[in-house]
Design a protein around this motif. Structure first.
Motif, PDB file in Angstrom:
ATOM      1  N   LEU A 290       8.410   2.332  -1.294  1.00  0.00           N
ATOM      2  CA  LEU A 290       8.450   0.533  -1.841  1.00  0.00           C
ATOM      3  C   LEU A 290       7.656   0.262   0.087  1.00  0.00           C
ATOM      4  O   LEU A 290       8.044  -0.437   0.844  1.00  0.00           O
ATOM      5  N   ASP A 291       6.121   0.455  -0.535  1.00  0.00           N
ATOM      6  CA  ASP A 291       5.050   0.325   0.375  1.00  0.00           C
ATOM      7  C   ASP A 291       4.230  -0.072  -0.345  1.00  0.00           C
ATOM      8  O   ASP A 291       3.443   0.372  -1.591  1.00  0.00           O
ATOM      9  N   ASP A 292       3.401  -1.591  -0.267  1.00  0.00           N
ATOM     10  CA  ASP A 292       2.353  -1.936  -1.683  1.00  0.00           C
ATOM     11  C   ASP A 292       0.880  -1.497  -0.354  1.00  0.00           C
ATOM     12  O   ASP A 292      -0.064  -1.805  -1.017  1.00  0.00           O
ATOM     13  N   ASP A 293       1.669  -0.449   0.412  1.00  0.00           N
ATOM     14  CA  ASP A 293       0.151  -0.132   1.126  1.00  0.00           C
ATOM     15  C   ASP A 293      -0.600   1.013   0.295  1.00  0.00           C
ATOM     16  O   ASP A 293       0.648   2.711   0.920  1.00  0.00           O
ATOM     17  N   LYS A 294      -1.127   1.970  -0.321  1.00  0.00           N
ATOM     18  CA  LYS A 294      -1.178   2.934  -0.699  1.00  0.00           C
ATOM     19  C   LYS A 294      -2.369   3.609  -0.302  1.00  0.00           C
ATOM     20  O   LYS A 294      -2.451   4.985  -0.802  1.00  0.00           O
ATOM     21  N   ASP A 295      -2.943   3.383   0.798  1.00  0.00           N
ATOM     22  CA  ASP A 295      -3.574   3.723   1.313  1.00  0.00           C
ATOM     23  C   ASP A 295      -2.778   4.888   2.875  1.00  0.00           C
ATOM     24  O   ASP A 295      -4.183   5.626   3.733  1.00  0.00           O
ATOM     25  N   ASP A 296      -1.296   5.175   2.960  1.00  0.00           N
ATOM     26  CA  ASP A 296      -1.591   5.774   3.897  1.00  0.00           C
ATOM     27  C   ASP A 296      -0.899   6.924   3.502  1.00  0.00           C
ATOM     28  O   ASP A 296      -1.642   7.730   2.925  1.00  0.00           O
ATOM     29  N   ASN A 297      -0.319   7.665   4.183  1.00  0.00           N
ATOM     30  CA  ASN A 297      -0.120   9.624   4.083  1.00  0.00           C
ATOM     31  C   ASN A 297       0.400   9.896   3.521  1.00  0.00           C
ATOM     32  O   ASN A 297       0.771  11.290   2.742  1.00  0.00           O
ATOM     33  N   ASP A 298       1.605   9.171   2.663  1.00  0.00           N
ATOM     34  CA  ASP A 298       2.177   9.371   1.503  1.00  0.00           C
ATOM     35  C   ASP A 298       1.384   9.045   0.392  1.00  0.00           C
ATOM     36  O   ASP A 298       2.702   9.171  -0.740  1.00  0.00           O
ATOM     37  N   SER A 299       0.205   9.170   0.745  1.00  0.00           N
ATOM     38  CA  SER A 299      -0.568   8.687  -0.899  1.00  0.00           C
ATOM     39  C   SER A 299      -0.353   9.725  -1.979  1.00  0.00           C
ATOM     40  O   SER A 299      -0.747  10.799  -1.922  1.00  0.00           O
ATOM     41  N   GLY A 300       0.288   9.588  -3.075  1.00  0.00           N
ATOM     42  CA  GLY A 300       0.166  10.555  -3.955  1.00  0.00           C
ATOM     43  C   GLY A 300       1.635  11.478  -3.717  1.00  0.00           C
ATOM     44  O   GLY A 300       2.029  12.222  -5.092  1.00  0.00           O
ATOM     45  N   LYS A 301       2.327  11.274  -2.419  1.00  0.00           N
ATOM     46  CA  LYS A 301       4.191  12.173  -3.155  1.00  0.00           C
ATOM     47  C   LYS A 301       4.994  10.785  -3.053  1.00  0.00           C
ATOM     48  O   LYS A 301       6.055  11.441  -3.916  1.00  0.00           O
ATOM     49  N   TYR A 302       5.149   9.391  -3.910  1.00  0.00           N
ATOM     50  CA  TYR A 302       5.753   8.809  -3.981  1.00  0.00           C
ATOM     51  C   TYR A 302       5.635   8.256  -5.017  1.00  0.00           C
ATOM     52  O   TYR A 302       4.171   7.322  -5.114  1.00  0.00           O
ATOM     53  N   ASP A 303       5.991   7.631  -6.457  1.00  0.00           N
ATOM     54  CA  ASP A 303       6.041   6.691  -7.315  1.00  0.00           C
ATOM     55  C   ASP A 303       6.103   5.343  -6.005  1.00  0.00           C
ATOM     56  O   ASP A 303       6.527   4.916  -5.335  1.00  0.00           O
ATOM     57  N   ARG A 304       4.987   4.571  -5.873  1.00  0.00           N
ATOM     58  CA  ARG A 304       5.213   2.695  -6.299  1.00  0.00           C
ATOM     59  C   ARG A 304       5.488   2.122  -6.979  1.00  0.00           C
ATOM     60  O   ARG A 304       6.464   0.796  -6.389  1.00  0.00           O
ATOM     61  N   THR A 305       6.793   2.168  -8.056  1.00  0.00           N
ATOM     62  CA  THR A 305       7.169   1.475  -8.784  1.00  0.00           C
ATOM     63  C   THR A 305       8.372   2.087  -9.646  1.00  0.00           C
ATOM     64  O   THR A 305       8.411   3.161  -9.824  1.00  0.00           O
ATOM     65  N   PHE A 306       9.196   0.475 -10.074  1.00  0.00           N
ATOM     66  CA  PHE A 306      10.471   1.552 -10.794  1.00  0.00           C
ATOM     67  C   PHE A 306      10.571   0.706 -12.029  1.00  0.00           C
ATOM     68  O   PHE A 306      11.128  -1.135 -11.327  1.00  0.00           O
ATOM     69  N   ASP A 307      10.865   0.753 -12.804  1.00  0.00           N
ATOM     70  CA  ASP A 307      11.379   0.377 -13.593  1.00  0.00           C
ATOM     71  C   ASP A 307      13.079  -0.449 -13.986  1.00  0.00           C
ATOM     72  O   ASP A 307      13.531   0.137 -13.889  1.00  0.00           O
ATOM     73  N   PHE A 308      13.013  -1.150 -14.328  1.00  0.00           N
ATOM     74  CA  PHE A 308      15.019  -1.230 -14.275  1.00  0.00           C
ATOM     75  C   PHE A 308      15.144  -2.246 -15.374  1.00  0.00           C
ATOM     76  O   PHE A 308      14.491  -3.884 -15.016  1.00  0.00           O
ATOM     77  N   LEU A 309      15.759  -2.426 -16.451  1.00  0.00           N
ATOM     78  CA  LEU A 309      16.288  -3.194 -17.444  1.00  0.00           C
ATOM     79  C   LEU A 309      14.992  -3.824 -18.215  1.00  0.00           C
ATOM     80  O   LEU A 309      15.097  -4.958 -17.927  1.00  0.00           O
ATOM     81  N   GLY A 310      14.165  -3.490 -18.492  1.00  0.00           N
ATOM     82  CA  GLY A 310      12.896  -3.625 -18.860  1.00  0.00           C
ATOM     83  C   GLY A 310      11.746  -4.234 -18.250  1.00  0.00           C
ATOM     84  O   GLY A 310      10.583  -4.842 -18.885  1.00  0.00           O
ATOM     85  N   PHE A 311      11.954  -4.244 -17.093  1.00  0.00           N
ATOM     86  CA  PHE A 311      10.767  -4.526 -16.269  1.00  0.00           C
ATOM     87  C   PHE A 311      10.578  -3.470 -14.853  1.00  0.00           C
ATOM     88  O   PHE A 311      11.322  -3.354 -14.695  1.00  0.00           O
ATOM     89  N   THR A 312       8.903  -3.773 -14.606  1.00  0.00           N
ATOM     90  CA  THR A 312       8.293  -2.930 -13.229  1.00  0.00           C
ATOM     91  C   THR A 312       8.658  -3.403 -12.307  1.00  0.00           C
ATOM     92  O   THR A 312       8.117  -4.821 -11.813  1.00  0.00           O
ATOM     93  N   ASN A 313       9.611  -3.245 -10.987  1.00  0.00           N
ATOM     94  CA  ASN A 313       9.683  -3.543 -10.045  1.00  0.00           C
ATOM     95  C   ASN A 313       9.069  -3.263  -8.998  1.00  0.00           C
ATOM     96  O   ASN A 313       8.499  -1.643  -8.966  1.00  0.00           O
ATOM     97  N   TYR A 314       8.479  -3.219  -8.349  1.00  0.00           N
ATOM     98  CA  TYR A 314       7.551  -3.062  -7.106  1.00  0.00           C
ATOM     99  C   TYR A 314       7.096  -3.844  -5.969  1.00  0.00           C
ATOM    100  O   TYR A 314       7.546  -5.080  -6.210  1.00  0.00           O
ATOM    101  N   MET A 315       6.304  -3.820  -5.073  1.00  0.00           N
ATOM    102  CA  MET A 315       5.967  -4.550  -3.252  1.00  0.00           C
ATOM    103  C   MET A 315       5.089  -5.041  -3.739  1.00  0.00           C
ATOM    104  O   MET A 315       3.515  -4.376  -3.957  1.00  0.00           O
TER     105      MET A 315
END
Length: 440
Positions: A290-315
């Motif tokens: 859960l981080d809106d900073d795509k330039d951090d050291n973990d970029s590419g390691k984790y997904d930034r969004t998840f889908d739940f009940l037909g909605f995409t959840n993100y920070m």
């Protein structure tokens, strides 16, 4: 009947260790007649082809005959009719359609089970429970993800859950609260009633078919013991940091403070499910940061969004610069909704204009009521404009001669209004609201 169910609920609430040994007598003539009037008349018929309207012609006689067979223990559920619907991820999802008489009995069973287990179920569970909606589940997810200490979400998917519920475990779980042998026998017969597909009957050695009236409550009971209690009373106390879960039927998200806890829990969950004949789908299970900073050291390691009940959840950052949890209609659900509207518009464009617009608006309002949540105005507005273009396109193909240019179409819409989206639910706080979206 409601008074009797309330009494069952009161006992379940006040005596959490109580086992109910006399339940089957509640499934009587009055209860089944009530169930008849509660069932939807538009649902598909089962293998015998009998609809609600046909059953109603001799309602009292049919129900009295059913009661006699139940008392003599000669009543046996018929096999469910297997049909398939398209899945968002591709492929088809199997559904089981019981006969109308079996729906009546299942409805009665579900009432009794709900009276007992609503007192046992935890606050983290939402699916198919009275007074607890998808929007309520989204509110809880929003509240959890906005907490400073929550940094990771494990988005899970149980592979073919409804088709893989183990019957022995199901009956063992029911035995924690029910010791009425007649009620347990009746439920077991439904679980093993079989499937009819293309005229061929096959046994059901496991699973509780989607489409069955009592399948939702049985699924909730199964996951209550397999996941909910296990996580709430054992696992969450063993982890280093804060942790939470939200479950809507078999759609579950787990939220964590520490990456280590999330990784360790994923392994424990896989082992836990395996014990109860279930399996995590590795392709659809992911760890989200859960981080809106795509330039951090973990970029590419984790997904930034998840889908739940037909909605995409993100920070994302709001106008005040503060990072907050946000939602939007998932692209798959948005495209599917547009596709369904397109197919309906194309098939029904020759209807009288007033009837066409009235029915289309009814369908649009249904979509707005679900997806019209706070923060999702852009997605539902996109849906509206895409449907408007489809109306323009296909009404122009009612005949070989073009009916509209864009200016004439605008005049048409002034007379025959196309419903605009509204925000219907505020998932950022308790309660619901209603306001018009900006027209853009």
């Amino acid at each position: 009947m409601e008074t009797k169910l309330e009494r069952i609920a009161e006992i379940a609430r006040n005596r959490p260790e109580e086992k109910f040994n006399a339940l089957i007598h509640h499934i009587n003539k009055d209860m089944l007649i009530d169930c008849h009037y509660e069932l939807d008349a538009d649902k598909a018929a089962g293998v015998d082809g009998v609809t609600k309207k046909e059953y109603e012609k001799k309602l009292v006689e049919n129900i009295e005959n059913l009661i006699v067979r139940m008392k003599s223990k000669t009543y046996r559920p018929r096999p469910v009719k297997r049909i398939y619907i398209e899945k968002l991820s591709g492929g088809k999802r199997p559904l089981g359609i019981p006969t109308y008489e079996d729906k009546l009995v299942q409805r009665a069973i579900a009432k009794i089970l709900n009276a007992i287990y609503e007192e046992d179920f935890l606050e983290l569970s939402f699916g198919f429970r009275p007074g607890r909606s998808c929007h309520d589940a989204l509110r809880m997810v929003n509240d959890i993800c906005d907490r400073d200490k929550i940094n990771y979400v494990l988005d899970t998917d149980i592979k073919g859950f409804f088709d893989n519920v183990d019957h022995k475990w199901m009956m063992k779980f029911l035995g924690h609260r029910i010791c009425d042998p007649n009620m347990l026998r009746l439920i077991a017969r439904f679980l093993k009633s079989g499937i009819m597909e293309d005229g061929q009957k096959s046994e059901t050695k496991k699973g509780t078919p989607q489409g069955g009236v009592c399948s939702p409550i049985l699924a909730n009971i199964y996951l209550h013991y397999v996941v909910d209690i296990w996580f709430d009373r054992k696992i969450s106390k063993m982890l280093r940091g804060e942790s939470y879960m939200v479950r809507y039927a078999d759609d579950i998200v787990f939220c964590f403070e520490h990456e280590y806890d999330a990784q360790r829990f994923k392994e424990a969950l896989a082992e836990r499910l395996e014990k109860f004949e279930l399996e995590l789908s590795e392709e659809k299970t992911s760890l989200v940061k859960l981080d809106d900073d795509k330039d951090d050291n973990d970029s590419g390691k984790y997904d930034r969004t998840f889908d739940f009940l037909g909605f995409t959840n993100y920070m994302g950052k709001c106008r005040d610069g503060i990072k907050r949890h946000k939602v939007k209609t998932s692209s798959k659900r948005l495209n599917r909704s547009v596709k369904r509207c397109k197919e309906w518009i194309k098939a029904n464009r020759t209807l009288p204009v007033e009837d066409f617009m009235k029915e289309l608006n009814r369908k649009l309002v249904g979509t707005y009521n679900y997806f019209g949540v706070s923060g999702n105005s852009k997605s539902v507005s996109s849906f509206y404009y895409r449907v408007r273009r489809l109306v323009f396109k296909w009404l122009n193909r009612r005949s070989q001669r073009k009916s509209f240019n864009w200016n004439k179409f605008q005049k048409f819409l002034n007379k025959f209004k196309l419903k605009r989206p509204r925000i219907k639910a505020d998932i950022f706080k308790s309660g619901t609201g209603s306001c018009y979206l900006s027209k853009g």
